[in-house]
Motif scaffolding. Structure first.
Motif, PDB file in Angstrom:
ATOM      1  N   GLU A 175       0.825  -1.214   0.000  1.00 48.59           N
ATOM      2  CA  GLU A 175       0.000   0.000   0.000  1.00 48.59           C
ATOM      3  C   GLU A 175       0.859   1.264   0.000  1.00 48.59           C
ATOM      4  O   GLU A 175       0.441   2.302  -0.499  1.00 48.59           O
ATOM      5  N   MET A 176       2.047   1.164   0.540  1.00 44.17           N
ATOM      6  CA  MET A 176       2.942   2.308   0.520  1.00 44.17           C
ATOM      7  C   MET A 176       3.640   2.469  -0.827  1.00 44.17           C
ATOM      8  O   MET A 176       3.927   3.585  -1.256  1.00 44.17           O
ATOM      9  N   LEU A 177       3.902   1.347  -1.512  1.00 44.96           N
ATOM     10  CA  LEU A 177       4.725   1.382  -2.723  1.00 44.96           C
ATOM     11  C   LEU A 177       3.943   1.201  -4.024  1.00 44.96           C
ATOM     12  O   LEU A 177       4.379   1.667  -5.075  1.00 44.96           O
ATOM     13  N   GLY A 178       2.815   0.498  -3.979  1.00 46.62           N
ATOM     14  CA  GLY A 178       2.061   0.243  -5.193  1.00 46.62           C
ATOM     15  C   GLY A 178       2.730  -0.764  -6.105  1.00 46.62           C
ATOM     16  O   GLY A 178       2.363  -0.893  -7.273  1.00 46.62           O
ATOM     17  N   SER A 179       3.688  -1.504  -5.583  1.00 46.10           N
ATOM     18  CA  SER A 179       4.430  -2.480  -6.371  1.00 46.10           C
ATOM     19  C   SER A 179       4.654  -3.730  -5.538  1.00 46.10           C
ATOM     20  O   SER A 179       5.273  -3.665  -4.468  1.00 46.10           O
ATOM     21  N   ALA A 180       4.144  -4.855  -6.013  1.00 43.02           N
ATOM     22  CA  ALA A 180       4.326  -6.113  -5.290  1.00 43.02           C
ATOM     23  C   ALA A 180       5.786  -6.537  -5.299  1.00 43.02           C
ATOM     24  O   ALA A 180       6.303  -7.062  -4.307  1.00 43.02           O
ATOM     25  N   ALA A 181       6.472  -6.301  -6.416  1.00 44.05           N
ATOM     26  CA  ALA A 181       7.883  -6.681  -6.509  1.00 44.05           C
ATOM     27  C   ALA A 181       8.713  -5.911  -5.485  1.00 44.05           C
ATOM     28  O   ALA A 181       9.558  -6.488  -4.788  1.00 44.05           O
ATOM     29  N   ASP A 200       6.790  -5.743  21.716  1.00 41.94           N
ATOM     30  CA  ASP A 200       5.677  -5.979  20.796  1.00 41.94           C
ATOM     31  C   ASP A 200       6.263  -6.342  19.435  1.00 41.94           C
ATOM     32  O   ASP A 200       6.710  -5.476  18.686  1.00 41.94           O
ATOM     33  N   GLN A 201       6.251  -7.628  19.110  1.00 41.54           N
ATOM     34  CA  GLN A 201       6.888  -8.084  17.877  1.00 41.54           C
ATOM     35  C   GLN A 201       6.189  -7.529  16.639  1.00 41.54           C
ATOM     36  O   GLN A 201       6.841  -7.119  15.675  1.00 41.54           O
ATOM     37  N   ARG A 202       4.875  -7.494  16.643  1.00 42.70           N
ATOM     38  CA  ARG A 202       4.124  -6.973  15.491  1.00 42.70           C
ATOM     39  C   ARG A 202       4.493  -5.512  15.238  1.00 42.70           C
ATOM     40  O   ARG A 202       4.772  -5.114  14.102  1.00 42.70           O
ATOM     41  N   ALA A 203       4.486  -4.709  16.285  1.00 44.54           N
ATOM     42  CA  ALA A 203       4.798  -3.284  16.137  1.00 44.54           C
ATOM     43  C   ALA A 203       6.225  -3.093  15.648  1.00 44.54           C
ATOM     44  O   ALA A 203       6.498  -2.224  14.810  1.00 44.54           O
ATOM     45  N   TYR A 204       7.140  -3.905  16.157  1.00 42.34           N
ATOM     46  CA  TYR A 204       8.541  -3.766  15.753  1.00 42.34           C
ATOM     47  C   TYR A 204       8.715  -4.127  14.283  1.00 42.34           C
ATOM     48  O   TYR A 204       9.427  -3.442  13.536  1.00 42.34           O
ATOM     49  N   LEU A 205       8.069  -5.204  13.850  1.00 42.22           N
ATOM     50  CA  LEU A 205       8.155  -5.610  12.443  1.00 42.22           C
ATOM     51  C   LEU A 205       7.532  -4.557  11.524  1.00 42.22           C
ATOM     52  O   LEU A 205       8.060  -4.257  10.449  1.00 42.22           O
ATOM     53  N   VAL A 206       6.400  -4.003  11.943  1.00 38.47           N
ATOM     54  CA  VAL A 206       5.758  -2.951  11.141  1.00 38.47           C
ATOM     55  C   VAL A 206       6.669  -1.734  11.051  1.00 38.47           C
ATOM     56  O   VAL A 206       6.772  -1.091  10.000  1.00 38.47           O
ATOM     57  N   ARG A 207       7.359  -1.430  12.135  1.00 36.68           N
ATOM     58  CA  ARG A 207       8.276  -0.287  12.139  1.00 36.68           C
ATOM     59  C   ARG A 207       9.411  -0.494  11.130  1.00 36.68           C
ATOM     60  O   ARG A 207       9.726   0.410  10.344  1.00 36.68           O
ATOM     61  N   ILE A 208      10.006  -1.689  11.140  1.00 33.48           N
ATOM     62  CA  ILE A 208      11.090  -1.971  10.189  1.00 33.48           C
ATOM     63  C   ILE A 208      10.566  -1.876   8.761  1.00 33.48           C
ATOM     64  O   ILE A 208      11.197  -1.253   7.892  1.00 33.48           O
ATOM     65  N   THR A 209       9.406  -2.491   8.505  1.00 31.61           N
ATOM     66  CA  THR A 209       8.831  -2.493   7.159  1.00 31.61           C
ATOM     67  C   THR A 209       8.523  -1.088   6.687  1.00 31.61           C
ATOM     68  O   THR A 209       8.779  -0.733   5.526  1.00 31.61           O
ATOM     69  N   THR A 210       7.981  -0.276   7.575  1.00 26.45           N
ATOM     70  CA  THR A 210       7.648   1.109   7.211  1.00 26.45           C
ATOM     71  C   THR A 210       8.900   1.896   6.848  1.00 26.45           C
ATOM     72  O   THR A 210       8.923   2.620   5.843  1.00 26.45           O
ATOM     73  N   ARG A 211       9.932   1.772   7.645  1.00 28.29           N
ATOM     74  CA  ARG A 211      11.164   2.516   7.369  1.00 28.29           C
ATOM     75  C   ARG A 211      11.799   2.079   6.062  1.00 28.29           C
ATOM     76  O   ARG A 211      12.279   2.892   5.273  1.00 28.29           O
ATOM     77  N   ARG A 212      11.808   0.773   5.815  1.00 24.14           N
ATOM     78  CA  ARG A 212      12.359   0.271   4.557  1.00 24.14           C
ATOM     79  C   ARG A 212      11.511   0.739   3.374  1.00 24.14           C
ATOM     80  O   ARG A 212      12.037   1.063   2.306  1.00 24.14           O
ATOM     81  N   VAL A 256      -4.853   7.661  -5.509  1.00 24.82           N
ATOM     82  CA  VAL A 256      -4.956   8.822  -4.632  1.00 24.82           C
ATOM     83  C   VAL A 256      -3.753   8.876  -3.690  1.00 24.82           C
ATOM     84  O   VAL A 256      -3.177   9.947  -3.451  1.00 24.82           O
ATOM     85  N   LEU A 257      -3.349   7.720  -3.173  1.00 24.48           N
ATOM     86  CA  LEU A 257      -2.206   7.678  -2.263  1.00 24.48           C
ATOM     87  C   LEU A 257      -0.927   8.142  -2.951  1.00 24.48           C
ATOM     88  O   LEU A 257      -0.003   8.640  -2.289  1.00 24.48           O
ATOM     89  N   GLU A 258      -0.869   7.993  -4.274  1.00 19.57           N
ATOM     90  CA  GLU A 258       0.304   8.444  -5.027  1.00 19.57           C
ATOM     91  C   GLU A 258       0.492   9.951  -4.929  1.00 19.57           C
ATOM     92  O   GLU A 258       1.591  10.468  -5.152  1.00 19.57           O
ATOM     93  N   THR A 259      -0.567  10.683  -4.609  1.00 17.98           N
ATOM     94  CA  THR A 259      -0.487  12.141  -4.546  1.00 17.98           C
ATOM     95  C   THR A 259      -0.005  12.628  -3.182  1.00 17.98           C
ATOM     96  O   THR A 259       0.176  13.836  -2.983  1.00 17.98           O
ATOM     97  N   LEU A 260       0.177  11.718  -2.230  1.00 19.81           N
ATOM     98  CA  LEU A 260       0.678  12.094  -0.905  1.00 19.81           C
ATOM     99  C   LEU A 260       2.206  12.061  -0.887  1.00 19.81           C
ATOM    100  O   LEU A 260       2.837  11.380  -1.694  1.00 19.81           O
ATOM    101  N   SER A 261       2.778  12.776   0.054  1.00 13.63           N
ATOM    102  CA  SER A 261       4.222  12.666   0.262  1.00 13.63           C
ATOM    103  C   SER A 261       4.507  11.297   0.880  1.00 13.63           C
ATOM    104  O   SER A 261       3.601  10.660   1.438  1.00 13.63           O
ATOM    105  N   PRO A 262       5.755  10.806   0.816  1.00 15.70           N
ATOM    106  CA  PRO A 262       6.065   9.502   1.413  1.00 15.70           C
ATOM    107  C   PRO A 262       5.642   9.383   2.876  1.00 15.70           C
ATOM    108  O   PRO A 262       5.040   8.386   3.276  1.00 15.70           O
ATOM    109  N   THR A 263       5.939  10.401   3.675  1.00 20.39           N
ATOM    110  CA  THR A 263       5.581  10.332   5.097  1.00 20.39           C
ATOM    111  C   THR A 263       4.072  10.372   5.280  1.00 20.39           C
ATOM    112  O   THR A 263       3.517   9.627   6.104  1.00 20.39           O
ATOM    113  N   GLU A 264       3.381  11.220   4.522  1.00 26.77           N
ATOM    114  CA  GLU A 264       1.918  11.274   4.608  1.00 26.77           C
ATOM    115  C   GLU A 264       1.314   9.919   4.245  1.00 26.77           C
ATOM    116  O   GLU A 264       0.371   9.452   4.885  1.00 26.77           O
TER     117      GLU A 264
END
Length: 293
Positions: free
Chosen positions: A21-27, A50-62, A109-117
């Motif tokens: 959802e952040m990238l729009g690319s499965a690859a 919290d393992q879920r939160a930590y994994l989501v944090r890593i994924t988001t940053r990457r 629509v998400l493509e029109t947001l900044s990366p952080t947004e």
């Protein structure tokens, strides 16, 4: 499995959906998951509350890092850019909020947001992640994240589809569209298209596609009819579920040519998204539907 692997596998679908959802690319989402996995294997699990939160944090940053590099790729992209379509299981369509969040219409629509947004919107609005967790993921204060979330939500709400369409309603409209394609009748197409419908086709410079969006039922219908009339080949449409919504797999002489996803409002099609770029059809060709989240 060892505890680290077990935790990663348990949350893999969620992490993939966040990245997609952040990238729009499965690859690219798969690449992010690989990077997340490598980082996760170096973590001392005893220090993770919290393992879920930590994994989501890593994924988001990457994902944020990759979004910034993808910007250059998109600027050099030939013709309109559409998200990579995903075959999804029927249960995704039954989750109305998830289905809307991965729909082609909202992904654009998400493509029109900044990366952080975009990161804040996806984590907060789609996955209901707390502001404190999001703040840690995007390296902002919780107060700043609240402001970003409000701004992103207002931006998306102004551009997202105005009504929620049930899977049954969407399927009925798509069937009418498919019958119009089969009949190659101009009036049948006009009956199912909204007056202000927009057609966006993505060939990526590899397959023929309109160089810019086409607007208006008359122009869109005539382009489709003219294209079908010129083709000395057999075109078939195969109903499926793509990005949580009914769609068509189009085959020319039996070979996958592309995917058509639709946006529907007031029982008519307001958006047609035709992905022909072969690089974006690799996962579709494998015919393995995904269960997201």
């Amino acid at each position: 499995m060892d505890p680290a692997t077990e935790a990663f596998v348990a949350h893999r679908n969620l992490l993939f959906t966040v990245a997609y959802e952040m990238l729009g690319s499965a690859a690219d989402a798969e690449d992010v998951l690989q990077e997340t996995w490598l980082r996760w294997m170096k973590i001392d699990l005893g220090q993770v509350r919290d393992q879920r939160a930590y994994l989501v944090r890593i994924t988001t940053r990457r994902s944020l890092d990759r979004l910034r590099t993808m910007k250059r790729r998109k600027e050099a992209y030939v013709g309109p850019w559409l998200p990579e379509p995903l075959l999804t299981t029927p249960d995704v369509a039954e989750d109305v909020e998830l289905a809307e969040s991965v729909s082609m219409a909202l992904m654009l629509v998400l493509e029109t947001l900044s990366p952080t947004e975009r990161a804040v919107f996806v984590l907060r609005e789609v996955f209901d992640v707390g502001y404190q967790e999001i703040a840690a993921a995007v390296s902002k204060s919780p107060a700043t994240v609240r402001q970003i979330a409000h701004r992103a939500r207002r931006h998306v709400d102004a551009r997202r589809p105005r009504e929620t369409v049930s899977p049954g309603e969407a399927q009925a409209v798509l069937e009418s569209f498919q019958r119009a394609l089969d009949s190659r009748n101009l009036q049948d197409l006009l009956d199912v298209l909204a007056p202000d419908v927009v057609l966006i086709s993505d060939g990526g410079g590899v397959k023929q596609a309109a160089p810019r969006p086409i607007t208006g039922a008359g122009k869109v219908a005539r382009m489709i009819i003219d294209g079908l009339g010129k083709a000395q080949i057999t075109l078939t449409g195969e109903p499926t579920v793509v990005n949580g919504n009914p769609a068509l797999l189009l085959r020319l002489d039996g070979d996958l040519d592309g995917v058509i996803a639709v946006r529907i409002e007031n029982a008519r099609i307001t958006g047609l998204y035709y992905v022909r770029n072969p690089r974006k059809l690799t996962r579709i060709a494998s015919e393995t539907p995904l269960t997201l989240k």
